[in-house]
Structure formats: C-alpha cells, structure tokens
Design a protein around this motif. Structure first.
Motif, PDB file in Angstrom:
ATOM      1  N   ALA A   3       0.835  -1.201   0.000  1.00 21.81           N
ATOM      2  CA  ALA A   3       0.000   0.000   0.000  1.00 21.81           C
ATOM      3  C   ALA A   3       0.871   1.253   0.000  1.00 21.81           C
ATOM      4  N   LYS A   4       1.945   1.213   0.777  1.00 21.36           N
ATOM      5  CA  LYS A   4       2.821   2.398   0.854  1.00 21.36           C
ATOM      6  C   LYS A   4       3.560   2.605  -0.469  1.00 21.36           C
ATOM      7  N   LEU A   5       4.027   1.497  -1.046  1.00 17.74           N
ATOM      8  CA  LEU A   5       4.739   1.616  -2.323  1.00 17.74           C
ATOM      9  C   LEU A   5       3.809   2.169  -3.406  1.00 17.74           C
ATOM     10  N   ARG A   6       2.548   1.702  -3.392  1.00 16.61           N
ATOM     11  CA  ARG A   6       1.581   2.148  -4.394  1.00 16.61           C
ATOM     12  C   ARG A   6       1.265   3.633  -4.203  1.00 16.61           C
ATOM     13  N   THR A   7       1.130   4.021  -2.941  1.00 16.57           N
ATOM     14  CA  THR A   7       0.864   5.437  -2.662  1.00 16.57           C
ATOM     15  C   THR A   7       2.010   6.303  -3.181  1.00 16.57           C
ATOM     16  N   MET A   8       3.225   5.826  -2.978  1.00 14.15           N
ATOM     17  CA  MET A   8       4.377   6.599  -3.458  1.00 14.15           C
ATOM     18  C   MET A   8       4.364   6.721  -4.976  1.00 14.15           C
ATOM     19  N   GLU A   9       3.961   5.629  -5.645  1.00  9.78           N
ATOM     20  CA  GLU A   9       3.860   5.683  -7.116  1.00  9.78           C
ATOM     21  C   GLU A   9       2.817   6.709  -7.529  1.00  9.78           C
ATOM     22  N   HIS A  10       1.674   6.668  -6.841  1.00  8.58           N
ATOM     23  CA  HIS A  10       0.593   7.602  -7.170  1.00  8.58           C
ATOM     24  C   HIS A  10       1.022   9.050  -6.954  1.00  8.58           C
ATOM     25  N   LEU A  11       1.831   9.259  -5.924  1.00  9.51           N
ATOM     26  CA  LEU A  11       2.297  10.606  -5.623  1.00  9.51           C
ATOM     27  C   LEU A  11       3.455  11.026  -6.524  1.00  9.51           C
ATOM     28  N   GLY A  12       3.960  10.059  -7.253  1.00  8.04           N
ATOM     29  CA  GLY A  12       5.092  10.339  -8.126  1.00  8.04           C
ATOM     30  C   GLY A  12       6.382  10.552  -7.352  1.00  8.04           C
ATOM     31  N   LEU A  13       6.474   9.957  -6.176  1.00  6.17           N
ATOM     32  CA  LEU A  13       7.689  10.094  -5.368  1.00  6.17           C
ATOM     33  C   LEU A  13       8.738   9.096  -5.857  1.00  6.17           C
ATOM     34  N   ASP A  14       9.815   9.617  -6.368  1.00  4.74           N
ATOM     35  CA  ASP A  14      10.862   8.735  -6.865  1.00  4.74           C
ATOM     36  C   ASP A  14      11.860   8.508  -5.729  1.00  4.74           C
ATOM     37  N   ASP A  15      11.459   7.707  -4.787  1.00  7.79           N
ATOM     38  CA  ASP A  15      12.315   7.478  -3.626  1.00  7.79           C
ATOM     39  C   ASP A  15      12.098   6.039  -3.154  1.00  7.79           C
ATOM     40  N   GLN A  16      12.837   5.639  -2.158  1.00  8.54           N
ATOM     41  CA  GLN A  16      12.709   4.275  -1.647  1.00  8.54           C
ATOM     42  C   GLN A  16      12.348   4.306  -0.165  1.00  8.54           C
ATOM     43  N   ILE A  17      11.617   3.284   0.251  1.00  7.00           N
ATOM     44  CA  ILE A  17      11.282   3.185   1.671  1.00  7.00           C
ATOM     45  C   ILE A  17      12.461   2.558   2.391  1.00  7.00           C
ATOM     46  N   GLU A  18      12.902   3.190   3.438  1.00  7.25           N
ATOM     47  CA  GLU A  18      13.971   2.588   4.238  1.00  7.25           C
ATOM     48  C   GLU A  18      13.346   1.680   5.298  1.00  7.25           C
ATOM     49  N   ASP A  19      12.481   2.246   6.109  1.00 12.92           N
ATOM     50  CA  ASP A  19      11.746   1.397   7.046  1.00 12.92           C
ATOM     51  C   ASP A  19      10.387   1.992   7.374  1.00 12.92           C
ATOM     52  N   ILE A  20       9.540   1.147   7.930  1.00 13.50           N
ATOM     53  CA  ILE A  20       8.190   1.551   8.324  1.00 13.50           C
ATOM     54  C   ILE A  20       8.038   1.183   9.795  1.00 13.50           C
ATOM     55  N   LEU A  21       7.580   2.149  10.588  1.00 14.33           N
ATOM     56  CA  LEU A  21       7.399   1.887  12.020  1.00 14.33           C
ATOM     57  C   LEU A  21       5.921   1.952  12.364  1.00 14.33           C
ATOM     58  N   ILE A  22       5.441   0.924  13.024  1.00 18.24           N
ATOM     59  CA  ILE A  22       4.053   0.912  13.492  1.00 18.24           C
ATOM     60  C   ILE A  22       4.105   0.826  15.023  1.00 18.24           C
ATOM     61  N   THR A  23       3.519   1.815  15.666  1.00 19.71           N
ATOM     62  CA  THR A  23       3.584   1.869  17.124  1.00 19.71           C
ATOM     63  C   THR A  23       2.252   1.427  17.717  1.00 19.71           C
ATOM     64  N   LEU A  24       2.269   0.340  18.452  1.00 24.88           N
ATOM     65  CA  LEU A  24       1.074  -0.095  19.174  1.00 24.88           C
ATOM     66  C   LEU A  24       1.210   0.388  20.625  1.00 24.88           C
ATOM     67  N   GLY A  25       0.201   0.104  21.442  1.00 25.95           N
ATOM     68  CA  GLY A  25       0.284   0.498  22.848  1.00 25.95           C
ATOM     69  C   GLY A  25       1.457  -0.171  23.544  1.00 25.95           C
TER      70      GLY A  25
END
Lengths: 268, 124
Positions: free
Chosen positions: B56-78
């Motif tokens: 989903a994140k990669l697709r969003t970046m494509e849609h936004l035309g962001l020519d970059d790479q994801i280094e990491d994704i952080l999800i914070t739970l309780g």
C-alpha cells in the motif's frame, strides 16, 4: 498445469503417507515432481516454474523490480529450466539460499495444484544435481494453500493461471469517468508488455526469469485493475478430436444417421 | 546454519525486547524465515499481512510520483513496536525484515541501527 478451480489445494493423501513413512524418492503429479529425502521435500520441479537456474541466471535473485527488461530466449526449448551461465561462481550465500527456497515453493505450488491426480512415486530416486531446501510436506501444503487463497483474494479468476493473458481492449465508460488510470509499477509493466494472448503466465515468468507464482500474482493484480483478461480458449471443438460435452447438455443426435443405422441393422 | 537462520538469530539475540522476527518476500507474502513469535503471535500471519502494508505504501508513493525508496516503516502499538525494513541488495528488492518488539524493553533507535547491520549479514 494449474487448475482453474478455486478450491484449496489439499496435498494428496499419498504425499502424507510418504512423509509419514520417511520415504525417499520422486513423487510426480500432473504439475511436476517433488523429491523427497526421508520424508522431507528437498527439491521440486515443474514445467510451469522457471527453476533455480533461471532465477539465478538473472544474476539478481527472485525479486527484481523496476523496469527490468525481459531476456530473450535464444533457441532453448520452452520446457528448459534455463541455463546457469549467468549465475557465475560468486552468487552470495544469502541469494542462493533465498532463490532456492523461492524456487522450491514455486514448483511445489504447481505440483500440489488441485486436479493433479493422486500421483505416482518412484522410490529411491534422488534429485540431481540439486537439493534446494528441506521442507516438511505439511509446511509445503500449507504454503500452497495460502498461495492459492492469496491469488483468489487478489482477483478470483483461476483461468488466468492457465490461459494466456491478453490486454483488455476497451475501458468501460465508468472507468473512463473515474479519471486517468493509476500508474502501473515497473515490475508489473514488464508483465503487461509481454501479455500478448499467446504467452501464458508461466511463459512470461520464464522470459523475465522470475518465479511463476510471482508472475501469477502480477497477472491477477493487472486483471483486478482491468488491464488484463484471459484470452479465449483455443477453438479445439472444431477439430476432429472428440468434443468435450458440457455437463448436462447433449449434442443433437444425427437422426438420419441413426435411422439409417437402425434400418441397416434390421435388414442384417 | 543457514544464512537466513543465522541472521534472524542475531536479530533475536542482539535487539532488546524482540518478540519475533521474519524475513518476508512481499510479492508472494511468504515468510522465507521466522524466529520467535509463538502461539499468541503467529509470525507467518504477521508476515503475510504486512506485505499489504508495504504494498500500500509503495503504491501510494507511485501515485504521488515520489521517486524514492522506503527505508523502514514503524508501526507503534500500545505495548509493541513493529518495524519493517525493506532490503535492497543484489536480490533484496522485494524482501523485507519484519520485527516485533516489546515497547517496554526496546530501544527503537538501537533496534533500527541493529536491523541495518543484520541486513548486511544476510548477503542478499
């Protein structure tokens, strides 16, 4: 070959039995062969999956994205698993290991496809020259079932596994009203460019030197986006081969022929 | 010990508060290796589910035309941190390391640093 039915792929009972008795040998079904050593699967081969050499010969492993251009096959037959020429002697250990695992599950997915028959087992046969992994039958089956469910979740049209995909010709007015189409990621674009209604997903995978399952995923995603549809099946019914009757339907009998037959029999 | 196994083991032992770690192929959703987890935390399910996050994140970046790479994704739970590190090596394109951490025990900055080091160990 993969089957179009969406039913989960339950490994045939013969495989469970072979695993339970720690058998060694080659277990073959319609989709390919699993090689067992002491009940565990160490290698798998399928005509539908490109195989380890093909994945390594890309020099990059199983997961290249971006705008990788397809390699043109030169003279090799379509059933070939590729050649290791590009692999070179210096494949990093991690790449080799991961490619092997991907290749094993890729081929096993087709071997365990529903409708592949009960299979047969040749005892004592060992894979040569590869041992690409070591997986239990239960783990292999679990992964195959997960993959089939995964494909159907993306786009539930199993015909795309077997029939060559072809670009959808028209865009519906509703789609046109929704604005310009979303961009196709480079990795998937390569698949779209090769979808010509002649190549199957497996052919495209071989050409791109990617795992067949990954290509099936891309094909289904492209179908979900309305960009690909399965090509109509070839018109086999026109040939002299016996036509497959549709269940519940019977072709009209040739009444005059039957009458002549009856007359002839009665006269005899 | 295989390369993947050794790397996952290193992650488990060197990163404080690790609950489980997995190496995942995000095209197929298959976990190529897992370590840790348990009955309450099925890493195979987490691996398959997190491929959707990455996609989903990669697709969003494509849609936004962001020519970059994801280094990491952080999800914070309780009570937990989930860290996804996309790999880019020779075959890394299409793989990610997924790690679940106990928020009470983990040092996030240190975990990110260690994960980068473990990526190097994987030789992918």
């Amino acid at each position: 070959m993969p089957c179009a039915t969406p039913a989960p792929a339950h490994a045939p009972s013969m495989l469970h039995r072979l695993a339970a008795e720690h058998a060694t040998g080659a277990y073959t079904r319609a989709g390919g062969t699993l090689f067992l050593v002491e009940g565990r699967i160490v290698h798998a081969e399928s005509p539908a999956a490109p195989g380890l050499e093909a994945l390594l010969s890309c020099g990059t492993g199983p997961h290249r994205g971006g705008g990788r251009q397809p390699r043109t096959r030169t003279g090799s037959d379509s059933g070939s698993a590729g050649h290791p020429a590009g692999a070179g002697p210096r494949v990093p250990g991690g790449v080799l290991e991961l490619c092997a695992s991907v290749a094993l599950h890729d081929a096993a997915f087709f071997v365990l496809a529903p409708g592949g028959g009960p299979g047969r087992f040749r005892r004592g046969v060992r894979p040569w020259p590869h041992v690409t992994g070591c997986v239990t039958a239960a783990a292999l089956e679990r992964e195959a079932v997960r993959r089939r469910t995964f494909l159907d979740r993306i786009w539930p049209d199993g015909r795309l596994d077997a029939l060559p995909p072809v670009p959808a010709r028209s865009v519906s007015p509703a789609d046109r009203a929704a604005g310009p189409p979303a961009p196709v990621p480079g990795r998937r674009r390569a698949v779209l460019e090769l979808a010509d209604g002649v190549r199957t997903a497996s052919d495209i995978a071989r050409e791109l030197r990617r795992p067949a399952f990954h290509t099936l995923v891309d094909v289904r995603r492209l179908a979900a986006a309305g960009l690909l549809v399965p090509a109509p099946p070839p018109p086999v019914r026109a040939g002299p081969a016996r036509a497959q009757p549709v269940p519940g339907e019977f072709p009209d009998p040739d009444v005059s022929l039957l009458r002549r037959l009856r007359d002839a029999l009665e006269a005899w | 010990m295989s390369n993947t196994e050794a790397s996952l083991k290193e992650a488990m032992s060197s990163i404080d508060g690790t609950i489980g770690v997995a190496l995942v192929d995000y095209t197929s959703g298959m976990a190529l290796g897992t370590l840790g987890g348990g009955k309450d935390f099925d890493l195979e399910v987490a691996a398959a589910g997190n491929t959707d996050v990455v996609r989903a994140k990669l697709r969003t970046m494509e849609h936004l035309g962001l020519d970059d790479q994801i280094e990491d994704i952080l999800i914070t739970l309780g009570s937990q941190y989930h860290l996804i590190r996309l790999l880019r090596g020779k075959s890394g394109n299409g793989l990610f390391l997924y790690i679940a951490l106990d928020a009470g025990k983990a040092n996030l900055a240190m975990a990110r640093h260690q994960l980068r080091r473990i990526e190097g160990m994987l030789e992918v």
